[in-house]
Design a protein around this motif. Structure first.
Motif, PDB file in Angstrom:
ATOM      1  N   TYR A   8     -35.179  -6.488  39.785  1.00 44.44           N
ATOM      2  CA  TYR A   8     -34.227  -5.407  39.524  1.00 44.44           C
ATOM      3  C   TYR A   8     -33.416  -5.751  38.277  1.00 44.44           C
ATOM      4  N   PRO A   9     -33.333  -4.827  37.317  1.00 41.39           N
ATOM      5  CA  PRO A   9     -32.642  -5.134  36.059  1.00 41.39           C
ATOM      6  C   PRO A   9     -31.124  -5.050  36.193  1.00 41.39           C
ATOM      7  N   ILE A  37     -31.096  -7.804  31.501  1.00 44.17           N
ATOM      8  CA  ILE A  37     -31.535  -6.581  30.818  1.00 44.17           C
ATOM      9  C   ILE A  37     -31.299  -6.630  29.319  1.00 44.17           C
ATOM     10  N   THR A  50     -35.696  -4.570  27.692  1.00 47.21           N
ATOM     11  CA  THR A  50     -35.417  -4.787  29.112  1.00 47.21           C
ATOM     12  C   THR A  50     -36.697  -5.057  29.895  1.00 47.21           C
ATOM     13  N   CYS A  75     -37.632  -0.702  37.916  1.00 54.62           N
ATOM     14  CA  CYS A  75     -37.008  -0.074  36.749  1.00 54.62           C
ATOM     15  C   CYS A  75     -37.940   1.023  36.261  1.00 54.62           C
ATOM     16  N   SER A 104     -44.740  -0.822  39.386  1.00 49.53           N
ATOM     17  CA  SER A 104     -43.420  -0.527  38.837  1.00 49.53           C
ATOM     18  C   SER A 104     -42.939   0.802  39.390  1.00 49.53           C
ATOM     19  N   ALA A 157     -26.851   2.081  32.283  1.00 46.38           N
ATOM     20  CA  ALA A 157     -27.069   1.922  33.716  1.00 46.38           C
ATOM     21  C   ALA A 157     -25.751   1.732  34.443  1.00 46.38           C
ATOM     22  N   ASP A 187     -33.822   7.215  38.089  1.00 47.83           N
ATOM     23  CA  ASP A 187     -33.033   6.073  37.617  1.00 47.83           C
ATOM     24  C   ASP A 187     -32.724   5.123  38.767  1.00 47.83           C
ATOM     25  N   THR A 188     -33.201   3.868  38.687  1.00 46.79           N
ATOM     26  CA  THR A 188     -32.891   2.891  39.746  1.00 46.79           C
ATOM     27  C   THR A 188     -31.444   2.421  39.683  1.00 46.79           C
TER      28      THR A 188
END
Length: 246
Positions: A8-9, A37, A50, A75, A104, A157, A187-188
């Motif tokens: 996870y970024p 990131i 990223t 991401c 992904s 983010a 968007d995560t």
């Protein structure tokens, strides 16, 4: 016990993962490892960095120590900006580095839409228009018809991570289209796990959100299927394993 790994970024909406684990109510553990990131910016150049191989590889060893059986790069923008072929290359490199099945969030969206039997989708994105256009192009390369795409111009983010239920509902409503069979929120960094049922009730159709489909993709890689109505239509389609009531 099934252990699923996620790269996870940064730090924005990673608390969606323990929430989803609770909603699954099964013998599944979601292991989140954070990647660096670089610059937090919804710009193509920053997103390419990223999702660079070096940044993903840096988190792989920690993830392997968790005993994960599969890994998903959690991401969306840091995968679809590479394009259809480039995103495949990214996942192949991740699989080699981890020695695990890999995917992904971008591919999770494509696979989840097919799982629902949909072909026409609407995109409701936090991203600026240029970045959202790359997601639409990725979906088109997956054979999907993007009937509308809304961008919100969110630059980072960190900003997306501050949005709550009302902002998420407004985004989904604004991005919906009468011809769309499903609405995608890609968007995560956006908190959505607690709102999937509300979103689907408001729109009257399946809604796919980034962290939701990311977990579903990891389950798919390990051939697990769970029935978890709180996570929406994607998690109630012909389940092979029933999650206990909570």
């Amino acid at each position: 016990m099934t252990a699923l790994g996620f790269l996870y970024p940064g730090h924005s909406a990673e608390d969606d993962y323990p929430r989803i684990e609770q909603l699954l109510g099964s013998d599944v553990r979601l292991q989140v490892v954070h990647t660096d990131i670089g610059e937090d910016a919804h710009r193509v150049d920053a997103l390419l960095e990223t999702g660079s191989p070096a940044r993903l590889a840096a988190g792989v060893e920690e993830l392997r120590l968790t005993g994960a059986e599969a890994v998903v790069w959690a991401c969306t923008s840091g995968s679809f900006v590479f394009g259809w072929e480039g995103a495949h290359d990214q996942v192949r490199a991740l699989a080699r580095a981890a020695g695990l099945p890999a995917s992904s969030t971008s591919f999770a969206f494509a696979h989840a839409v097919r799982e629902l039997g949909a072909t026409r989708v609407a995109v409701a994105a936090t991203y600026p228009e240029e970045v959202a256009a790359h997601f639409s192009a990725f979906l088109a390369a997956a054979g999907l018809d993007v009937v509308s795409a809304r961008s919100s111009g969110v630059a980072t983010a960190a900003e997306a991570g501050t949005w709550g239920r009302e902002e998420v509902l407004a985004l989904a409503r604004a991005g919906d289209h009468p011809a769309a069979q499903a609405v995608l929120l890609p968007d995560t960094a956006l908190h959505t796990a607690a709102y999937v049922q509300d979103l689907e009730a408001a729109l009257g159709k399946p809604v796919l959100t980034a962290n939701q489909v990311t977990v579903w993709e990891a389950l798919r890689l390990t051939t697990r299927r769970l029935n978890a109505p709180a996570l929406g239509a994607l998690f109630t389609k012909e389940p092979l394993v029933q999650a206990p009531a909570t």
